[in-house]
Motif scaffolding. Structure first.
Motif, PDB file in Angstrom:
ATOM      1  N   ALA A 137      21.489 -32.907 -10.623  1.00  7.86           N
ATOM      2  CA  ALA A 137      22.607 -33.746 -10.184  1.00  7.86           C
ATOM      3  C   ALA A 137      22.209 -34.557  -8.950  1.00  7.86           C
ATOM      4  O   ALA A 137      21.600 -34.033  -8.017  1.00  7.86           O
ATOM      5  CB  ALA A 137      23.821 -32.877  -9.863  1.00  7.86           C
ATOM      6  N   TYR A 138      22.585 -35.824  -8.966  1.00  2.00           N
ATOM      7  CA  TYR A 138      22.335 -36.694  -7.812  1.00  2.00           C
ATOM      8  C   TYR A 138      23.461 -36.538  -6.804  1.00  2.00           C
ATOM      9  O   TYR A 138      24.605 -36.250  -7.163  1.00  2.00           O
ATOM     10  CB  TYR A 138      22.239 -38.155  -8.243  1.00  2.00           C
ATOM     11  N   GLN A 139      23.104 -36.761  -5.556  1.00  2.00           N
ATOM     12  CA  GLN A 139      24.074 -36.679  -4.473  1.00  2.00           C
ATOM     13  C   GLN A 139      23.820 -37.844  -3.517  1.00  2.00           C
ATOM     14  O   GLN A 139      22.685 -38.199  -3.246  1.00  2.00           O
ATOM     15  CB  GLN A 139      23.871 -35.345  -3.751  1.00  2.00           C
ATOM     16  N   LYS A 140      24.907 -38.433  -3.041  1.00  2.00           N
ATOM     17  CA  LYS A 140      24.822 -39.522  -2.064  1.00  2.00           C
ATOM     18  C   LYS A 140      25.405 -39.032  -0.749  1.00  2.00           C
ATOM     19  O   LYS A 140      26.483 -38.441  -0.714  1.00  2.00           O
ATOM     20  CB  LYS A 140      25.598 -40.752  -2.546  1.00  2.00           C
ATOM     21  N   THR A 141      24.646 -39.268   0.327  1.00  2.00           N
ATOM     22  CA  THR A 141      25.139 -38.920   1.653  1.00  2.00           C
ATOM     23  C   THR A 141      25.135 -40.183   2.492  1.00  2.00           C
ATOM     24  O   THR A 141      24.135 -40.907   2.534  1.00  2.00           O
ATOM     25  CB  THR A 141      24.260 -37.837   2.313  1.00  2.00           C
ATOM     26  N   ALA A 142      26.257 -40.463   3.154  1.00  2.00           N
ATOM     27  CA  ALA A 142      26.401 -41.671   3.976  1.00  2.00           C
ATOM     28  C   ALA A 142      26.343 -41.306   5.454  1.00  2.00           C
ATOM     29  O   ALA A 142      26.896 -40.282   5.880  1.00  2.00           O
ATOM     30  CB  ALA A 142      27.723 -42.354   3.653  1.00  2.00           C
ATOM     31  N   TYR A 143      25.674 -42.160   6.221  1.00  2.00           N
ATOM     32  CA  TYR A 143      25.537 -41.958   7.665  1.00  2.00           C
ATOM     33  C   TYR A 143      26.005 -43.214   8.381  1.00  2.00           C
ATOM     34  O   TYR A 143      25.543 -44.320   8.084  1.00  2.00           O
ATOM     35  CB  TYR A 143      24.082 -41.661   8.030  1.00  2.00           C
ATOM     36  N   ARG A 144      26.924 -43.056   9.323  1.00  2.00           N
ATOM     37  CA  ARG A 144      27.435 -44.185  10.111  1.00  2.00           C
ATOM     38  C   ARG A 144      26.317 -44.789  10.958  1.00  2.00           C
ATOM     39  O   ARG A 144      25.334 -44.116  11.263  1.00  2.00           O
ATOM     40  CB  ARG A 144      28.561 -43.719  11.029  1.00  2.00           C
ATOM     41  N   PRO A 145      26.478 -46.049  11.354  1.00  2.00           N
ATOM     42  CA  PRO A 145      25.459 -46.668  12.214  1.00  2.00           C
ATOM     43  C   PRO A 145      25.215 -45.834  13.471  1.00  2.00           C
ATOM     44  O   PRO A 145      26.162 -45.343  14.091  1.00  2.00           O
ATOM     45  CB  PRO A 145      26.080 -48.025  12.577  1.00  2.00           C
ATOM     46  N   GLY A 146      23.938 -45.617  13.772  1.00  2.00           N
ATOM     47  CA  GLY A 146      23.565 -44.850  14.955  1.00  2.00           C
ATOM     48  C   GLY A 146      23.529 -43.348  14.755  1.00  2.00           C
ATOM     49  O   GLY A 146      23.112 -42.613  15.635  1.00  2.00           O
ATOM     50  N   THR A 147      23.988 -42.863  13.594  1.00  2.00           N
ATOM     51  CA  THR A 147      23.988 -41.428  13.321  1.00  2.00           C
ATOM     52  C   THR A 147      22.626 -41.028  12.758  1.00  2.00           C
ATOM     53  O   THR A 147      22.132 -41.651  11.828  1.00  2.00           O
ATOM     54  CB  THR A 147      25.078 -41.065  12.289  1.00  2.00           C
ATOM     55  N   PRO A 148      21.994 -39.978  13.296  1.00  2.00           N
ATOM     56  CA  PRO A 148      20.704 -39.544  12.745  1.00  2.00           C
ATOM     57  C   PRO A 148      20.867 -39.010  11.322  1.00  2.00           C
ATOM     58  O   PRO A 148      21.901 -38.430  10.983  1.00  2.00           O
ATOM     59  CB  PRO A 148      20.239 -38.444  13.699  1.00  2.00           C
ATOM     60  N   VAL A 149      19.861 -39.252  10.521  1.00  2.00           N
ATOM     61  CA  VAL A 149      19.879 -38.796   9.128  1.00  2.00           C
ATOM     62  C   VAL A 149      19.440 -37.334   9.101  1.00  2.00           C
ATOM     63  O   VAL A 149      18.264 -37.015   9.190  1.00  2.00           O
ATOM     64  CB  VAL A 149      18.964 -39.676   8.250  1.00  2.00           C
ATOM     65  N   THR A 150      20.433 -36.456   8.982  1.00  2.00           N
ATOM     66  CA  THR A 150      20.182 -35.018   8.881  1.00  2.00           C
ATOM     67  C   THR A 150      21.040 -34.476   7.748  1.00  2.00           C
ATOM     68  O   THR A 150      21.982 -35.122   7.298  1.00  2.00           O
ATOM     69  CB  THR A 150      20.535 -34.282  10.186  1.00  2.00           C
ATOM     70  N   ASP A 151      20.719 -33.279   7.322  1.00  2.00           N
ATOM     71  CA  ASP A 151      21.485 -32.688   6.217  1.00  2.00           C
ATOM     72  C   ASP A 151      22.955 -32.503   6.568  1.00  2.00           C
ATOM     73  O   ASP A 151      23.833 -32.627   5.737  1.00  2.00           O
ATOM     74  CB  ASP A 151      20.879 -31.339   5.806  1.00  2.00           C
TER      75      ASP A 151
END
Length: 163
Positions: A137-151
């Motif tokens: 299954a695919y999953q999409k995670t969104a991160y707001r501007p300036g937010t570090p990409v973490t789990d």
């Protein structure tokens, strides 16, 4: 007992005319300036053989690299998911690294690259989207501007690859 001339004639006839023609052509093309049966001729042919082997190795390496690049290309395609407000969001990842998104009549542009075992999309809006595969299954995670990409740093929603 056969003499050397008879053995030489028997060995020469063991090769087809096509093989002899190609040997003559290679000799003229690559080492024709050297006399046959000379050390210089043998050295020349040995060097050409090494060049051919290195060429074959290089071709194999390029093939393997392109296969490796194929893993990144596996992410290319179109995905349907939801944005952070629950609205339908379509994401298209091009094989050239371009990303395009559509939601609520708005078109988003960006670029993407493979990051570990996911596709990381940087939108021109400053948002970042991470597509990952959890089992089948695919999953999409969104991160707001300036937010570090973490789990734990973004909101995850299911995604479906449709193309």
């Amino acid at each position: 007992m056969a003499d050397a001339a008879q053995i030489g004639a028997a060995n020469a006839s063991a090769y087809s005319e096509a093989v002899r023609k190609h040997c003559r052509a290679d000799y003229k093309k690559y080492c024709g300036e050297y006399g046959l049966e000379t050390h210089a001729f043998r050295n020349c042919m040995a060097m050409k053989k090494n060049e051919w082997v290195l060429g074959a190795i290089a071709a194999t390496a390029l093939t393997l690299l392109s296969i490796g690049a194929g893993f990144a290309a596996d992410w290319a395609g179109t995905y349907v998911t939801a944005d952070t407000k629950g609205n339908e969001f379509t994401i298209t990842l091009g094989k050239d690294g371009a990303a395009r998104g559509e939601k609520e009549g708005h078109v988003l542009k960006g670029s993407w690259a493979q990051d570990d075992e996911s596709a990381l999309i940087k939108w021109t809006t400053g948002w970042t989207t991470k597509l990952s595969l959890d089992g089948d299954a695919y999953q999409k995670t969104a991160y707001r501007p300036g937010t570090p990409v973490t789990d734990e740093g973004g909101k995850a929603t299911p995604a479906k690859k449709v193309d």
